[in-house]
Design a protein around this motif. Structure first.
Motif, mmCIF file in Angstrom:
data_model
loop_
_atom_site.group_PDB
_atom_site.id
_atom_site.type_symbol
_atom_site.label_atom_id
_atom_site.label_comp_id
_atom_site.label_asym_id
_atom_site.label_seq_id
_atom_site.Cartn_x
_atom_site.Cartn_y
_atom_site.Cartn_z
ATOM 1 N N SER A 184 0.796 -1.241 0.057
ATOM 2 C CA SER A 184 -0.094 0.028 0.029
ATOM 3 C C SER A 184 0.813 1.223 -0.102
ATOM 4 O O SER A 184 1.794 1.302 0.800
ATOM 5 N N ILE A 185 0.585 2.161 -1.062
ATOM 6 C CA ILE A 185 1.346 3.471 -0.938
ATOM 7 C C ILE A 185 0.379 4.605 -0.845
ATOM 8 O O ILE A 185 -0.617 4.683 -1.273
ATOM 9 N N VAL A 186 0.731 5.599 0.122
ATOM 10 C CA VAL A 186 0.038 6.720 0.485
ATOM 11 C C VAL A 186 0.577 8.051 -0.240
ATOM 12 O O VAL A 186 1.923 8.063 0.080
ATOM 13 N N ILE A 187 0.147 9.006 -0.795
ATOM 14 C CA ILE A 187 0.779 9.892 -1.460
ATOM 15 C C ILE A 187 -0.289 11.070 -0.732
ATOM 16 O O ILE A 187 -1.322 11.133 -0.867
ATOM 17 N N THR A 188 0.414 11.882 -0.133
ATOM 18 C CA THR A 188 -0.161 13.317 0.625
ATOM 19 C C THR A 188 -0.116 14.351 -0.189
ATOM 20 O O THR A 188 0.784 14.762 -0.540
ATOM 21 N N GLY A 189 -1.144 14.888 -0.924
ATOM 22 C CA GLY A 189 -1.033 15.981 -1.584
ATOM 23 C C GLY A 189 -1.547 15.785 -3.056
ATOM 24 O O GLY A 189 -1.025 15.170 -3.836
ATOM 25 N N GLU A 190 -2.336 16.525 -3.735
ATOM 26 C CA GLU A 190 -3.057 16.503 -4.969
ATOM 27 C C GLU A 190 -2.204 17.623 -5.673
ATOM 28 O O GLU A 190 -2.880 18.219 -6.731
ATOM 29 N N SER A 191 -1.135 17.673 -5.571
ATOM 30 C CA SER A 191 -0.168 18.391 -6.522
ATOM 31 C C SER A 191 0.372 17.921 -7.461
ATOM 32 O O SER A 191 -0.026 16.887 -7.761
ATOM 33 N N ILE A 192 0.740 18.747 -8.495
ATOM 34 C CA ILE A 192 1.319 17.977 -9.728
ATOM 35 C C ILE A 192 2.353 16.986 -9.396
ATOM 36 O O ILE A 192 2.470 15.707 -10.094
ATOM 37 N N ILE B 141 -3.272 2.424 -3.846
ATOM 38 C CA ILE B 141 -2.671 3.800 -3.905
ATOM 39 C C ILE B 141 -3.812 4.709 -3.441
ATOM 40 O O ILE B 141 -4.825 4.595 -3.611
ATOM 41 N N THR B 142 -3.344 5.336 -2.155
ATOM 42 C CA THR B 142 -4.514 6.266 -1.506
ATOM 43 C C THR B 142 -3.731 7.850 -1.784
ATOM 44 O O THR B 142 -2.451 7.962 -1.345
ATOM 45 N N LEU B 143 -4.486 8.558 -2.417
ATOM 46 C CA LEU B 143 -4.028 9.959 -2.457
ATOM 47 C C LEU B 143 -4.953 10.868 -1.548
ATOM 48 O O LEU B 143 -6.139 11.013 -1.784
ATOM 49 N N ILE B 144 -4.238 11.629 -0.576
ATOM 50 C CA ILE B 144 -4.845 12.424 0.336
ATOM 51 C C ILE B 144 -4.826 13.989 -0.148
ATOM 52 O O ILE B 144 -3.571 14.291 -0.113
ATOM 53 N N GLY B 145 -5.839 14.632 -0.316
ATOM 54 C CA GLY B 145 -5.840 16.018 -0.800
ATOM 55 C C GLY B 145 -6.303 16.946 -0.091
ATOM 56 O O GLY B 145 -7.395 16.448 0.989
ATOM 57 N N ARG C 237 -9.367 10.037 10.137
ATOM 58 C CA ARG C 237 -9.094 8.657 9.552
ATOM 59 C C ARG C 237 -7.555 8.346 10.001
ATOM 60 O O ARG C 237 -6.901 9.268 9.916
ATOM 61 N N GLU C 238 -7.088 7.200 9.918
ATOM 62 C CA GLU C 238 -5.778 6.575 10.212
ATOM 63 C C GLU C 238 -5.418 5.762 9.035
ATOM 64 O O GLU C 238 -6.215 4.958 8.950
ATOM 65 N N ILE C 239 -4.556 6.096 8.085
ATOM 66 C CA ILE C 239 -4.433 5.645 6.826
ATOM 67 C C ILE C 239 -2.936 4.789 6.720
ATOM 68 O O ILE C 239 -2.082 5.626 6.883
ATOM 69 N N GLY C 240 -2.862 3.595 6.847
ATOM 70 C CA GLY C 240 -1.490 2.974 7.044
ATOM 71 C C GLY C 240 -0.746 2.685 5.509
ATOM 72 O O GLY C 240 -1.464 2.906 4.537
ATOM 73 N N TYR C 241 0.226 2.664 5.532
ATOM 74 C CA TYR C 241 1.127 2.697 4.311
ATOM 75 C C TYR C 241 2.233 1.662 4.408
ATOM 76 O O TYR C 241 2.860 1.713 5.296
ATOM 77 N N ALA C 242 2.937 1.479 3.353
ATOM 78 C CA ALA C 242 4.114 0.422 3.200
ATOM 79 C C ALA C 242 5.011 1.607 2.862
ATOM 80 O O ALA C 242 6.420 1.350 3.011
ATOM 81 N N SER D 101 11.435 5.133 -6.594
ATOM 82 C CA SER D 101 12.216 4.765 -5.611
ATOM 83 C C SER D 101 11.183 4.160 -4.246
ATOM 84 O O SER D 101 11.418 3.279 -3.575
ATOM 85 N N ALA D 102 9.867 4.456 -4.262
ATOM 86 C CA ALA D 102 8.941 3.820 -3.383
ATOM 87 C C ALA D 102 8.722 2.352 -3.846
ATOM 88 O O ALA D 102 8.438 1.606 -3.039
ATOM 89 N N LEU D 103 9.111 2.147 -5.112
ATOM 90 C CA LEU D 103 8.969 0.624 -5.451
ATOM 91 C C LEU D 103 10.180 0.184 -5.650
ATOM 92 O O LEU D 103 10.465 -1.096 -5.973
#
Length: 382
Positions: A6-14, A32-36, A94-99, A295-297
């Motif tokens: 599971s990959i979390v991305i914080t920010g709906e930026s470019i 993939i979770t995108l937090i905006g 919410r609490e969202i876990g990530y690898a 890098s995350a992969l």
């Protein structure tokens, strides 16, 4: 329980959107979770100070699409991170876990108003642009604090509307970024368009409550119907308190967009390279989004976390730049006419790198990059 991979991305930026796309391009099939934080969703910011200030029809053309990416979008901003537990907390509880975590929360406009002083106008978000556009509709005069790219784009919008405008800074327009030669040319162009340029030895302060002017270092007070602060940005790192990720210049990353914390990567305007350099340009955000995803992969990024290319349009003149900044002194090579508004300028750096500026000259971006000797994805880190 956090799903495997599971990959979390914080920010709906470019940077965040690019990271999500790149993860799928590289074959990541996990969640993939995108937090905006933006109620409008992901959208392009460069047009805000250009097209949006001129035409409300541009508002509907900005959105970034996530079709086909199978991304879970959470529209509640990240407010905290526990890097030991590998969890991100959001404002809605919410609490969202990530690898793996990609921090791409961008930056906010730097403000210079005194504590409690009301009415400072900035331009960073779509709502900011809409408010400023409405104010300019009724303005008879304008004052811009800051003569960088954003400030001069706001100045250009005022000129296009026929609004008398003054721009104030401690340096002449664009000198800190593009050096004295281009700065002098842009200053002359501003004068030709009726723009008043005021260079003051110390930063101006805002006056009025609500804001209605600025006070210069010598005590002179300038007033206008609209006063806009364009004094840079502040990385959005408050939510990372206690994680060890954030410093005064943002989240420090290495050449692979990795941070000092295992499993955490970062991209875009929230970052600072380990050399201490910040490059808050759109092209760099894209390059870092791709590098952070790789890098995350646990893959090697295809290119470095910096892309020395950007473009702007000032007073009807297109400026495209590739190469290290700022260039020093006069260009080593010049073709065309700077006063005529069409020239190709080249500076030769001591380390063999070139900086090339297409000053009002039409030129495809790949050709500009080739002239600078730094093809996309093969940029040499500095």
């Amino acid at each position: 329980m956090t799903p495997p991979g599971s990959i979390v991305i914080t920010g709906e930026s470019i940077a965040g959107i690019t990271a999500a796309r790149e993860l799928r391009e590289l074959g990541h099939a996990g969640p993939i979770t995108l937090i905006g934080a933006e109620e409008h969703g992901a959208y392009a910011r460069p047009p805000l100070s250009k097209a949006v200030l001129k035409d409300d029809r541009a508002d509907s053309t900005l959105g970034y699409r996530l079709d086909g990416l199978d991304v879970d979008v959470v529209r509640s901003p990240a407010v905290a991170a526990d890097v030991g537990r590998r969890v991100v907390a959001t404002a809605d509880g919410r609490e969202i876990g990530y690898a793996a975590l990609v921090v791409a929360t961008g930056a906010r406009a730097r403000r210079i108003a005194a504590p409690g002083q009301r009415g400072e106008t900035v331009l960073r978000t779509l709502d900011d642009a809409r408010r400023l556009r409405t104010r300019l509709d009724a303005a008879r005069s304008a004052l811009v604090v800051g003569a960088g790219f954003l400030g001069l784009e706001v100045v250009s919008a005022c000129v296009a509307r026929g609004i008398p405008v003054t721009v104030v800074d401690v340096d002449p327009p664009l000198r800190r970024i593009l050096g004295p030669f281009v700065s002098e040319a842009i200053t002359a162009r501003a004068g030709d368009h009726g723009v008043r340029v005021v260079v003051t030895p110390a930063p101006a302060t805002l006056t009025g409550d609500p804001v209605g002017g600025v006070r210069l270092a010598d005590g002179t007070v300038l007033t206008a119907d609209v006063v806009v602060t364009c004094c840079g940005e502040v990385p959005n790192t408050d939510w990372l308190a206690g994680t060890g990720l954030a410093g005064p210049r943002g989240v420090t990353i290495d050449q692979a967009c990795a941070t000092a914390v295992p499993g955490v990567f970062a991209a875009g305007d929230v970052t600072c390279l380990h050399t201490g350099t910040r490059t808050p340009f759109w092209s760099t955000a894209v390059a870092q989004g791709k590098a952070a995803a790789a890098s995350a992969l646990d893959l090697a990024p295809a290119g470095p976390p910096r892309d020395d290319y950007f473009w702007t349009e000032i007073l009807g003149l297109s400026l495209k730049v590739a190469g290290p900044l700022p260039p020093r002194g006069e260009p080593d090579l010049a073709e065309g006419s700077v006063p005529g508004g069409s020239a190709l300028l080249t500076w030769l750096g001591g380390n063999g790198q070139r900086t090339v500026v297409a000053y009002g000259k039409r030129m495809p971006v790949p050709k500009l990059r080739a002239l600078a000797g730094q093809a996309y994805a093969r940029l040499r880190p500095t």
